[in-house]
Design an enzyme around this catalytic site. Structure first.
Site, PDB file in Angstrom:
ATOM      1  N   SER A  65       0.869  -1.065  -0.306  1.00  0.00           N
ATOM      2  CA  SER A  65      -0.002   0.130  -0.020  1.00  0.00           C
ATOM      3  C   SER A  65       0.684   1.462  -0.250  1.00  0.00           C
ATOM      4  O   SER A  65       2.157   1.348   0.204  1.00  0.00           O
ATOM      5  CB  SER A  65      -0.961  -0.060   1.587  1.00  0.00           C
ATOM      6  OG  SER A  65      -1.488  -0.820   1.054  1.00  0.00           O
TER       7      SER A  65
HETATM    8  N1  SAH Z   1      -0.063  -4.961   4.220  1.00  0.00           N
HETATM    9  C1  SAH Z   1       0.912  -5.844   2.842  1.00  0.00           C
HETATM   10  C2  SAH Z   1      -0.121  -4.979   1.774  1.00  0.00           C
HETATM   11  C3  SAH Z   1       0.227  -6.744   0.809  1.00  0.00           C
HETATM   12  S1  SAH Z   1      -1.175  -6.283  -0.484  1.00  0.00           S
HETATM   13  C4  SAH Z   1       2.041  -4.773   2.907  1.00  0.00           C
HETATM   14  O1  SAH Z   1       2.762  -4.312   3.806  1.00  0.00           O
HETATM   15  O2  SAH Z   1       3.451  -5.126   1.913  1.00  0.00           O
HETATM   16  C5  SAH Z   1      -2.678  -7.476   0.382  1.00  0.00           C
HETATM   17  C6  SAH Z   1      -2.124  -9.081   0.143  1.00  0.00           C
HETATM   18  O3  SAH Z   1      -3.418  -9.419   0.981  1.00  0.00           O
HETATM   19  C7  SAH Z   1      -1.284  -9.730  -1.201  1.00  0.00           C
HETATM   20  O4  SAH Z   1      -0.056  -9.711  -0.275  1.00  0.00           O
HETATM   21  C8  SAH Z   1      -2.262 -10.947  -0.860  1.00  0.00           C
HETATM   22  O5  SAH Z   1      -1.852 -11.996  -1.143  1.00  0.00           O
HETATM   23  C9  SAH Z   1      -3.000 -11.263   0.267  1.00  0.00           C
HETATM   24  N2  SAH Z   1      -3.930 -12.134   0.592  1.00  0.00           N
HETATM   25  C10 SAH Z   1      -5.171 -11.806  -0.101  1.00  0.00           C
HETATM   26  N3  SAH Z   1      -5.984 -12.308   0.335  1.00  0.00           N
HETATM   27  C11 SAH Z   1      -5.399 -12.946   0.960  1.00  0.00           C
HETATM   28  C12 SAH Z   1      -6.299 -13.894   2.395  1.00  0.00           C
HETATM   29  N4  SAH Z   1      -7.781 -14.043   2.242  1.00  0.00           N
HETATM   30  N5  SAH Z   1      -5.261 -14.011   3.497  1.00  0.00           N
HETATM   31  C13 SAH Z   1      -4.389 -13.354   3.137  1.00  0.00           C
HETATM   32  N6  SAH Z   1      -3.407 -12.345   2.629  1.00  0.00           N
HETATM   33  C14 SAH Z   1      -4.520 -12.874   1.823  1.00  0.00           C
END
Ligand code: SAH
Length: 227
Positions: free
Chosen positions: A62
């Site tokens: 993000s």
């Molecule tokens: N907080 C993260 C943002 C990652 S984007 C950072 O600081 O980098 C959102 C993430 O959610 C992605 O990596 C994606 O793979 C994950 N995601 C999507 N659905 C999910 C689920 N059901 N359980 C766990 N992770 C999930």
């Protein structure tokens, strides 16, 4: 050579001026976590642009303003037990850990972060270990829409991918008095950032705050039919 520390300070000053960062604890946490060490090496020089950045497997970390805004909305305190759904590269979890479990805390809290993509869970774990967060953040590979019953209940929950609606297990695993921040809406379409409060009597209050753009949440209570 880029002076990353100066870049980080400038970003935090801008976010304060924009009114996104409102508290000293969020400012200090954002100043402590080196975003350039969490993003892919070839994007290091963009680490302090206020934009999301690709982290592989179609996912993004993000934008800093979104990380800061979610941390402010969560009203994080030292000692909180926090669940993050979507570890990605581990950056957001590190910022949360700096607030709930600062090094000097006598009663530190803890961050549990769940990631559904195996390779990203490994990346988050590596990044967090390399930057001395291993003792404060636990990375779990799996479907975060189910929460983590073995560590529940949580003082705070943040979801960093857009859900079709609030997954019931997450609401169940939120403590009375707890706060959850979660983007809700369709993949690659209109989404709102929702603030969910569970009052001490168990009553749930929800407020939609602003339009946002997150990658879609997958898993049991996520969006169906995604690759
Ligand atoms: N907080 C993260 C943002 C990652 S984007 C950072 O600081 O980098 C959102 C993430 O959610 C992605 O990596 C994606 O793979 C994950 N995601 C999507 N659905 C999910 C689920 N059901 N359980 C766990 N992770 C999930």
């Amino acid at each position: 050579m880029i002076d990353f520390e100066a870049e980080r300070r400038r970003l935090v000053e801008n976010l304060k001026a924009e009114g996104v960062i409102r508290s000293r604890k969020v400012a200090e946490a954002m100043l402590k976590v080196p975003r350039e060490k969490f993003v892919p090496a070839r994007l290091k020089n963009q680490a302090y642009y206020d934009t999301p950045l690709p982290i592989g497997w179609g996912q993004t970390v993000s934008a800093p303003h979104m990380v800061a805004m979610m941390c402010e909305l969560l009203e994080l305190e030292v000692g909180h037990k926090v669940l993050e759904v979507g570890a990605g590269c581990g950056y957001h979890a590190a910022v949360v850990a700096e607030i709930v479990a600062p090094r000097e805390a006598e009663n530190p809290g803890h961050v549990y972060t769940v990631e559904i993509v195996k390779e990203l869970a490994e990346m988050a774990r590596r990044n967090l270990e390399a930057n001395s967060y291993a003792g404060r953040v636990t990375v779990v590979e799996g479907d975060g829409t189910l929460g983590l019953p073995e560590y529940a209940p949580f003082d705070r929950i943040l979801v960093t991918a857009a859900a079709p609606s609030v997954p019931p297990p997450l609401l169940e695993q939120l403590k009375p008095g707890g706060i959850m921040v979660i983007p809700v809406g369709d993949p690659y379409s209109y989404q709102v950032l929702r603030l969910v409060r569970k009052r001490s009597n168990g009553r749930v209050e929800e407020e939609d705050l602003l339009g946002v753009a997150f990658v879609p949440l997958r898993g049991a209570y996520g969006h169906k039919g995604l690759l």
